[in-house]
Enzyme design. Structure first.
Site, short mmCIF file in Angstrom:
data_model
loop_
_atom_site.label_atom_id
_atom_site.label_comp_id
_atom_site.label_asym_id
_atom_site.label_seq_id
_atom_site.Cartn_x
_atom_site.Cartn_y
_atom_site.Cartn_z
CB CYS A 330 12.68 76.73 57.61
SG CYS A 330 14.21 77.24 56.88
NE ARG A 429 22.27 75.85 59.64
CZ ARG A 429 21.20 76.59 59.37
NH1 ARG A 429 20.04 76.29 59.89
NH2 ARG A 429 21.29 77.64 58.57
#
Ligand code: XMP
Length: 521
Positions: A330, A429
């Site tokens: 991430c 997303r």
């Protein structure tokens, strides 16, 4: 200074305050001064407690959504380098759960769900049958081709007999054109859909048969074989649905009702709304609609605060997934400057969810079994793993060899590769949209792409993870996960505490399976 002077000074201060106030209530500086502390795995250790609990005796079963309980608290990430049917099967066999990713078309995703359901289904549904009028030679050819030892004889869907190699072989040469109906066994021992595997085994033993047609009102719906029933014993902890098939979850977008309903029809047990920031009134509202339209349980995420938990629980979701930016791939926290360190995030959500009896899944950031134990101890009922399961034999993708070592690709769903590959599920997303050419240039990635060392089979990784969790429970005197949540106490540590915790002052020569020195970074 006189009375007037005081008023003037107060007036001046008020002007200054108004300038500094935000939304009429807060000073900018207060935002920093009043900011709570956020903690993650390396900031705490669990305290050893007096304990008469042996790790081998602890229970690791856990609730993962309102209606589903599994035997180990491990769920695999809905990522295109982590979970397709192979990973979901490997996890279900060991008592965990896989969430099939959504970077594929709806029909491809349905196909993955069906593969999981078929693989864990004792009843073979696409039964190969033969007509009573067919010849003995034909029966033999089908059995050879399909490598099976017998065939139910079926007329207009109704089971009228059964034929095996033993019936065929003695007369195959003399009467190859003879009819199946003349040599078949007419008294067929059958079972129904509600027969349990144990009952089926007894019936098969009593009647000395290998194969049991499954019938519904005389009509054939499948076949059970002794071999499959016995093989089931190899996976005593497996996660199974009411019909004995493997449990499987599948991801959908926050507003993709069509996909959610299709996955539900295909038999997904849990549908996971998969997005980077689920605390949006529109998502909360839509979660309610989605839940009303599916039979499966609805798991929603990701969130990281107690307020988000409250809002989603008002939509009566069946599970909450926690994690804004802790994942190994991430970059959300760096790109957007937003996120909550994962132990604080899990505990904040769990504080609220426990009052509603709704399970919490800690998603992302887990590197060792000790991290999983800490996540459980601060209120997670299970964890979702990406990097720990990426690189296994069962993750999608090929092994690549670099400098003589084996690796597999692992990438964030918000990476450029994932957002522009597959059906581009990463874009919604992260609430992005791209049309036309030059897609790359118009996306703002929140993840990176890379490789992780090849790790062998998933069951070996799970064995080490569960072993570590059990050891942790032994140290804390906890007999099960709820007990760990109740009993575990923490000590806050410093960076020197962390340095002391890892192996130090030697060169590791024999790598441990649960402490790889080949970890990247
Ligand atoms: P680990 O640490 O297990 O994390 O590798 C896996 C989890 O990370 C999330 N995920 C992402 N988060 N950008 C993000 O900010 C991304 O590109 C990305 N891809 C996955 C996801 O929750 C997953 O389970």
């Amino acid at each position: 200074m006189g009375f007037d002077g005081t008023i003037k000074i107060q007036q001046k201060n008020n002007d200054l305050n108004n300038l500094l106030r935000v939304g009429g209530n807060y000073m900018f500086s207060e935002k920093l001064n009043n900011a709570p502390m956020g903690y993650t795995f390396d900031d705490f250790m669990m305290l050893p407690s007096v304990s008469s609990v042996e790790p081998k005796d602890v229970e690791t079963t856990t609730q993962i959504s309102r209606n589903y309980r599994i035997n180990i608290p491990i769920i695999s990430s809905a990522m295109d380098t982590v979970t397709e049917s192979e990973m979901a099967i490997a996890l279900a066999q060991e008592g965990g759960l896989g969430v099939i990713h959504r970077n594929m078309t709806i029909s491809e995703q349905i196909n993955e769900i069906r593969k999981v359901k078929r693989s864990g289904d004792l009843t073979i549904r696409d039964v190969i049958t033969i007509d009573p009028e067919a010849s003995i030679k034909e029966a033999q050819e089908i059995m050879d081709e399909e490598e099976i030892s017998g065939l139910p004889v079926v007329q207009e869907g109704i089971v009228v007999g059964i034929i095996s190699r033993r019936d065929v072989q003695p007369i195959l040469n003399s009467t190859p054109q003879g009819k199946v109906m003349d040599i078949m066994t007419e008294e067929v021992v059958t079972v129904s859909e509600s027969t349990t595997p144990e009952e089926a085994l007894d019936i098969a033993y009593e009647n000395k048969v290998e194969r049991l047609p499954v019938v519904d009102d005389g009509f054939i719906v499948g076949i059970l074989t002794m071999r499959d029933i016995l093989a089931r014993k190899n996976f005593p902890n497996a996660s199974r649905d009411k019909k004995g098939r493997f449990l499987v979850a599948a991801a959908t977008g926050p507003f993709d009702l069509e996909r959610a309903m299709a996955l539900d029809d295909a038999g997904a047990d849990i549908i996971a709304v998969d997005c980077a920031h689920a605390h949006k009134p529109s998502i909360v509202k839509f979660a309610k609609t989605m839940n009303e339209n599916i039979e499966a349980d609805l798991l929603v995420g990701n969130i990281a605060t107690s307020k988000a938990a409250e809002d989603l629980l008002s939509a009566e979701v069946d599970g909450l997934k926690v994690g804004i930016g802790p994942g190994s791939i991430c970059t959300t926290r760096i790109i957007a400057g937003v996120g909550v360190p994962q132990l604080t995030a899990i505990s904040s959500v769990a504080d609220i969810a426990k009052d509603y009896d709704v399970p919490v899944i800690g998603d992302g950031g887990l590197r060792y079994s000790g991290d999983v134990a800490k996540a459980l101890a601060v209120g997670a009922d299970a964890v979702m793993l990406g990097s720990l399961l990426a690189g296994t034999h069962e993750s999608p993708g090929d092994v690549v060899i670099m400098n003589g070592r084996k690796f597999k690709q692992y990438r964030g769903m918000g990476s450029l590769g994932a957002m522009t590959g597959g059906v581009g599920a990463g874009t919604d997303r992260y609430f992005q949209e791209v049309k036309g050419p030059m897609k790359h240039a118009k996306l703002v990635p929140e993840g990176v792409e890379g490789v992780v060392p090849y790790k062998g089979h998933t069951n070996e990784i799970l064995f080490q993870l569960i072993g570590g969790i059990k050891a942790s429970m032994g140290y804390c005197g906890a007999t099960d996960i709820k007990d760990l949540q109740k009993k575990a106490k923490f000590v806050r540590i410093t960076s020197s505490g962390i340095t002391e915790s890892h192996p130090h002052d030697l060169m590791i020569t024999n790598e441990s399976p649960n402490y790889p020195t080949s970890r990247l970074m």
